[in-house]
Design a protein around this motif. Structure first.
Motif, PDB file in Angstrom:
ATOM      1  N   GLN A  76      61.220  55.846  61.841  1.00 33.42           N
ATOM      2  CA  GLN A  76      60.618  55.819  63.172  1.00 33.42           C
ATOM      3  C   GLN A  76      59.536  54.756  63.297  1.00 33.42           C
ATOM      4  O   GLN A  76      59.205  54.337  64.404  1.00 33.42           O
ATOM      5  CB  GLN A  76      60.029  57.200  63.493  1.00 33.42           C
ATOM      6  CG  GLN A  76      61.065  58.287  63.667  1.00 33.42           C
ATOM      7  CD  GLN A  76      60.431  59.664  63.810  1.00 33.42           C
ATOM      8  OE1 GLN A  76      59.306  59.903  63.364  1.00 33.42           O
ATOM      9  NE2 GLN A  76      61.161  60.574  64.449  1.00 33.42           N
ATOM     10  N   THR A  77      58.989  54.303  62.181  1.00 31.08           N
ATOM     11  CA  THR A  77      57.901  53.329  62.190  1.00 31.08           C
ATOM     12  C   THR A  77      58.399  51.937  61.816  1.00 31.08           C
ATOM     13  O   THR A  77      57.606  51.040  61.518  1.00 31.08           O
ATOM     14  CB  THR A  77      56.787  53.799  61.223  1.00 31.08           C
ATOM     15  OG1 THR A  77      56.557  55.211  61.401  1.00 31.08           O
ATOM     16  CG2 THR A  77      55.465  53.095  61.491  1.00 31.08           C
ATOM     17  N   ALA A  78      59.708  51.730  61.820  1.00 32.42           N
ATOM     18  CA  ALA A  78      60.325  50.438  61.504  1.00 32.42           C
ATOM     19  C   ALA A  78      59.919  49.924  60.126  1.00 32.42           C
ATOM     20  O   ALA A  78      59.863  48.725  59.881  1.00 32.42           O
ATOM     21  CB  ALA A  78      59.991  49.395  62.574  1.00 32.42           C
ATOM     22  N   VAL A  79      59.627  50.840  59.217  1.00 29.39           N
ATOM     23  CA  VAL A  79      59.312  50.483  57.839  1.00 29.39           C
ATOM     24  C   VAL A  79      60.619  50.233  57.085  1.00 29.39           C
ATOM     25  O   VAL A  79      61.570  51.010  57.200  1.00 29.39           O
ATOM     26  CB  VAL A  79      58.506  51.611  57.153  1.00 29.39           C
ATOM     27  CG1 VAL A  79      58.493  51.456  55.644  1.00 29.39           C
ATOM     28  CG2 VAL A  79      57.089  51.634  57.715  1.00 29.39           C
ATOM     29  N   SER A  80      60.676  49.153  56.332  1.00 29.80           N
ATOM     30  CA  SER A  80      61.878  48.863  55.550  1.00 29.80           C
ATOM     31  C   SER A  80      61.577  48.700  54.058  1.00 29.80           C
ATOM     32  O   SER A  80      62.485  48.449  53.274  1.00 29.80           O
ATOM     33  CB  SER A  80      62.568  47.594  56.068  1.00 29.80           C
ATOM     34  OG  SER A  80      61.705  46.474  55.978  1.00 29.80           O
ATOM     35  N   LYS A  81      60.288  48.845  53.685  1.00 34.80           N
ATOM     36  CA  LYS A  81      59.928  48.742  52.269  1.00 34.80           C
ATOM     37  C   LYS A  81      58.824  49.754  51.977  1.00 34.80           C
ATOM     38  O   LYS A  81      57.897  49.918  52.780  1.00 34.80           O
ATOM     39  CB  LYS A  81      59.445  47.336  51.916  1.00 34.80           C
ATOM     40  CG  LYS A  81      59.153  47.132  50.439  1.00 34.80           C
ATOM     41  CD  LYS A  81      58.831  45.668  50.133  1.00 34.80           C
ATOM     42  CE  LYS A  81      58.623  45.440  48.649  1.00 34.80           C
ATOM     43  NZ  LYS A  81      58.359  44.010  48.337  1.00 34.80           N
ATOM     44  N   VAL A  82      58.927  50.423  50.832  1.00 39.74           N
ATOM     45  CA  VAL A  82      57.904  51.379  50.443  1.00 39.74           C
ATOM     46  C   VAL A  82      57.389  51.021  49.056  1.00 39.74           C
ATOM     47  O   VAL A  82      58.111  50.477  48.226  1.00 39.74           O
ATOM     48  CB  VAL A  82      58.426  52.829  50.458  1.00 39.74           C
ATOM     49  CG1 VAL A  82      58.838  53.225  51.859  1.00 39.74           C
ATOM     50  CG2 VAL A  82      59.565  53.032  49.473  1.00 39.74           C
ATOM     51  N   TYR A  83      56.118  51.329  48.839  1.00 47.34           N
ATOM     52  CA  TYR A  83      55.468  51.142  47.544  1.00 47.34           C
ATOM     53  C   TYR A  83      55.092  52.523  47.016  1.00 47.34           C
ATOM     54  O   TYR A  83      54.432  53.308  47.713  1.00 47.34           O
ATOM     55  CB  TYR A  83      54.214  50.280  47.685  1.00 47.34           C
ATOM     56  CG  TYR A  83      54.483  48.853  48.112  1.00 47.34           C
ATOM     57  CD1 TYR A  83      54.444  47.812  47.191  1.00 47.34           C
ATOM     58  CD2 TYR A  83      54.784  48.560  49.438  1.00 47.34           C
ATOM     59  CE1 TYR A  83      54.692  46.494  47.583  1.00 47.34           C
ATOM     60  CE2 TYR A  83      55.044  47.253  49.844  1.00 47.34           C
ATOM     61  CZ  TYR A  83      54.991  46.227  48.910  1.00 47.34           C
ATOM     62  OH  TYR A  83      55.243  44.926  49.307  1.00 47.34           O
ATOM     63  N   LEU A  84      55.541  52.817  45.825  1.00 47.56           N
ATOM     64  CA  LEU A  84      55.253  54.101  45.185  1.00 47.56           C
ATOM     65  C   LEU A  84      54.220  53.859  44.097  1.00 47.56           C
ATOM     66  O   LEU A  84      54.481  53.146  43.130  1.00 47.56           O
ATOM     67  CB  LEU A  84      56.520  54.710  44.592  1.00 47.56           C
ATOM     68  CG  LEU A  84      57.705  54.867  45.553  1.00 47.56           C
ATOM     69  CD1 LEU A  84      58.894  55.493  44.836  1.00 47.56           C
ATOM     70  CD2 LEU A  84      57.318  55.697  46.769  1.00 47.56           C
ATOM     71  N   GLU A  85      53.066  54.464  44.256  1.00 48.52           N
ATOM     72  CA  GLU A  85      51.948  54.182  43.353  1.00 48.52           C
ATOM     73  C   GLU A  85      52.029  55.053  42.099  1.00 48.52           C
ATOM     74  O   GLU A  85      52.278  56.257  42.173  1.00 48.52           O
ATOM     75  CB  GLU A  85      50.639  54.437  44.090  1.00 48.52           C
ATOM     76  CG  GLU A  85      49.415  53.929  43.366  1.00 48.52           C
ATOM     77  CD  GLU A  85      48.179  54.067  44.234  1.00 48.52           C
ATOM     78  OE1 GLU A  85      47.671  53.027  44.690  1.00 48.52           O
ATOM     79  OE2 GLU A  85      47.740  55.209  44.468  1.00 48.52           O
ATOM     80  N   THR A  86      51.757  54.415  40.965  1.00 42.58           N
ATOM     81  CA  THR A  86      51.817  55.137  39.693  1.00 42.58           C
ATOM     82  C   THR A  86      50.456  55.626  39.226  1.00 42.58           C
ATOM     83  O   THR A  86      50.374  56.606  38.475  1.00 42.58           O
ATOM     84  CB  THR A  86      52.421  54.237  38.602  1.00 42.58           C
ATOM     85  OG1 THR A  86      51.598  53.064  38.441  1.00 42.58           O
ATOM     86  CG2 THR A  86      53.839  53.811  38.969  1.00 42.58           C
ATOM     87  N   PHE A  87      49.370  54.975  39.673  1.00 42.22           N
ATOM     88  CA  PHE A  87      48.037  55.340  39.166  1.00 42.22           C
ATOM     89  C   PHE A  87      46.978  55.090  40.228  1.00 42.22           C
ATOM     90  O   PHE A  87      46.992  54.055  40.898  1.00 42.22           O
ATOM     91  CB  PHE A  87      47.696  54.523  37.918  1.00 42.22           C
ATOM     92  CG  PHE A  87      46.374  54.891  37.292  1.00 42.22           C
ATOM     93  CD1 PHE A  87      46.315  55.833  36.275  1.00 42.22           C
ATOM     94  CD2 PHE A  87      45.182  54.317  37.712  1.00 42.22           C
ATOM     95  CE1 PHE A  87      45.102  56.197  35.699  1.00 42.22           C
ATOM     96  CE2 PHE A  87      43.963  54.672  37.153  1.00 42.22           C
ATOM     97  CZ  PHE A  87      43.919  55.614  36.137  1.00 42.22           C
ATOM     98  N   ARG A  88      46.051  56.048  40.338  1.00 40.31           N
ATOM     99  CA  ARG A  88      44.878  55.912  41.210  1.00 40.31           C
ATOM    100  C   ARG A  88      43.873  57.003  40.835  1.00 40.31           C
ATOM    101  O   ARG A  88      44.238  58.149  40.578  1.00 40.31           O
ATOM    102  CB  ARG A  88      45.252  56.040  42.695  1.00 40.31           C
ATOM    103  CG  ARG A  88      44.055  56.016  43.663  1.00 40.31           C
ATOM    104  CD  ARG A  88      44.488  56.198  45.108  1.00 40.31           C
ATOM    105  NE  ARG A  88      45.208  55.036  45.589  1.00 40.31           N
ATOM    106  CZ  ARG A  88      44.718  54.126  46.421  1.00 40.31           C
ATOM    107  NH1 ARG A  88      43.472  54.243  46.876  1.00 40.31           N
ATOM    108  NH2 ARG A  88      45.449  53.110  46.818  1.00 40.31           N
TER     109      ARG A  88
END
Length: 531
Positions: A76-88
């Motif tokens: 719905q937000t026209a997102v085509s790439k995601v980043y999955l974070e491993t550490f924070r």
């Protein structure tokens, strides 16, 4: 008569229903849970992406329902790439959850990358305690190495959030600074000087090379590392960001374009134009390595959130990174996202036009590592005066007009270069702070030299009366074949084919004259014309 190949002029009316670019439909699905048609159509020009922080991965992506909701939101937000974070913040996301989410997004047609935020890693800094680390500490260095080896075992592309710096001044850091050496594991590197800037810059460069880049690529030879620079460009060198060497070392760079609401009690103080300035300035340093801009919901209204998106795109970004999925689910996030979604077709259409064109205007020279003195972020405020700045990190010898602040004094050859530029008859705007520090004051007498009265308070420029502002702009715009009559808070962006954009950052509608043609721009609106 010159013939226009194409001409599009449009005023964005804030909040008007159905306000979209010509012929652009709203976002729609490609598949039930995949990438939307709008995102697919423009992904070669500009894309929207988002981040799931390490804690978001645990909270939202560990169940089928959570994954379904995340996929739907991205579509719905026209997102085509995601980043999955491993550490924070000292927390490392579980491998099984990361792998499952990664495959689910990939199967739905999304590109997937990793991310690391280096907060609460080992020994705390004496400066920004409980967040930033002491990277002189060997055990902390080893923890960094392990963090990036883990990320590289999961992803071929890894972004580092903008906490990859140090402000530690503990006894160990101080001893190493005075000894002019950086110790990374068993390796010792010389430092060129004994200032904190010298030490921190060398420390972060060497640590990046040995324990981030090399470590990740040993685990995964395909790994590409992205360094994201924060928006506080006047303090990079103070905290260890060497933007020239780090940009050369890393595979790609990203730019913090989070300007937020200038009047917000907690997050305010940054004018919207800063996002454009830093995007173009770092883009000049990084070239094709510069990927996109990163902004968030903190301290924003719907209007200022969308303004971040506009400035990021006008700055030439190829990707708009929406930080972050979890944060955008609460507070002002849902309203901001709703406003962004309504404007995405137009934003992507504008991105396509910007991508095809070369920006032109008044060169704005900021050498890397230059100190602002009492003129911090002066470029941002000058951009709010309707001067179409072209940010640059090298002296703009061939520019038609130029603006210089005290930052330019970082360049040892600046005064000689300035004298030649002035002798060429090109219009020059100098801050009063810079003019007062020049050793060759004879150049100030030239008719083409103009002085900007900053008086050590750049934000006071926002109070300049329009008659004075119009007079100040006129000689600088003349060699560009352009004239503008407009109040403070209206920014101008020019392109080589005489296309232009005007954006009104004020809360009132304004009437302006561009090239002797009257235009009306609504509050928080923009106007553009492509040729």
């Amino acid at each position: 008569m010159k013939r226009l190949l194409a001409l599009t002029a449009l005023i964005l009316l804030w909040g008007a229903p159905g306000c979209r670019g010509p012929g652009q439909p709203p976002p729609g699905p490609k598949t039930a849970d995949g990438v939307s048609d709008l995102a697919r159509r423009y992904q070669a020009v500009h894309r929207f992406s988002t981040l799931f922080t390490a804690h978001n991965v645990r909270e939202y992506l560990s169940t089928d329902d959570g994954l379904d909701a995340a996929l739907q939101w991205c579509r719905q937000t026209a997102v085509s790439k995601v980043y999955l974070e491993t550490f924070r913040d000292g927390y490392q996301a579980e491998r099984a959850t990361l792998e499952r989410a990664r495959e689910r997004f990939r199967q739905a047609g999304f590109e997937v990358a990793g991310c690391v935020t280096t907060t609460r890693v080992g020994k705390s800094s004496t400066g920004w305690k409980d967040t930033i680390s002491c990277y002189t500490d060997r055990a902390t260095q080893e923890k960094v190495r392990a963090i990036f080896e883990y990320a590289a075992s999961l992803f071929d592309e890894i972004m580092i959030d903008d906490f990859w710096f140090t402000d530690c001044a503990c006894s160990a850091c101080d001893a190493a600074r005075r000894a002019r050496t950086v110790q990374i594991g068993d390796r010792t590197y010389p430092v060129g000087g004994d200032s904190w800037e010298d030490y921190r810059g060398e420390l972060m460069v060497r640590l990046s090379r040995d324990h981030v880049l090399a470590a990740a690529k040993r685990v995964n030879p395909r790994a590409r590392l992205i360094i994201k620079y924060p928006q506080w460009y006047d303090n990079f060198h103070v905290r260890g960001y060497d933007v020239v060497r780090e940009t050369a070392d890393f595979d790609r760079i990203w730019v913090g374009t989070e300007t937020r609401d200038y009047n917000d009690a907690r997050w305010g103080g940054t004018v919207q134009y800063e996002a454009y300035f830093i995007m173009r300035w770092l883009g000049g340093i990084g070239g094709n390595k510069c990927g996109g801009g990163w902004y968030d919901w903190l301290g924003t209204t719907e209007q200022t959130y969308v303004e971040q998106a506009r400035q990021t795109i006008l700055g030439g970004a190829r990707e708009s990174f929406l930080f972050c999925y979890g944060g955008l689910q609460g507070s002002t996030g849902p309203r901001n996202v709703q406003a962004l979604r309504a404007q995405q077709p137009e934003l992507l259409a504008v991105a396509k036009e910007v991508r095809r064109r070369r920006v032109v205007g008044v060169a704005a020279y900021k050498p890397p590592g230059s100190a602002p003195g009492s003129e911090a972020r002066v470029f941002d405020f000058v951009g709010m005066l309707g001067l179409p700045l072209v940010p640059c990190h090298e002296f703009p010898t061939h520019a038609p007009a130029a603006f210089f602040s005290v930052h330019a004094l970082k360049d040892a050859g600046f005064e000689a270069e300035l004298a030649r530029f002035i002798r060429a008859g090109k219009p020059v705007l100098l801050t009063d702070g810079l003019a007062g520090r020049l050793t060759n004051t004879t150049v100030l007498a030239a008719a083409n030299v103009h002085i900007l009265p900053v008086k050590g308070a750049p934000k006071a420029l926002l109070e300049m009366p329009q008659d004075r502002l119009d007079a100040l702009r006129a000689p600088l715009l003349k060699p560009l074949g352009t004239s503008l009559r407009a109040p403070v808070g209206v920014a101008l962006y020019l392109f080589g084919d005489r296309s232009w954009v005007l954006e009104n950052f004020t809360d009132q509608a304004v009437s302006v004259e561009l090239n002797n043609h009257p235009w009306h721009i609504p509050a928080r609106g923009w106007l553009y014309q492509w040729r």
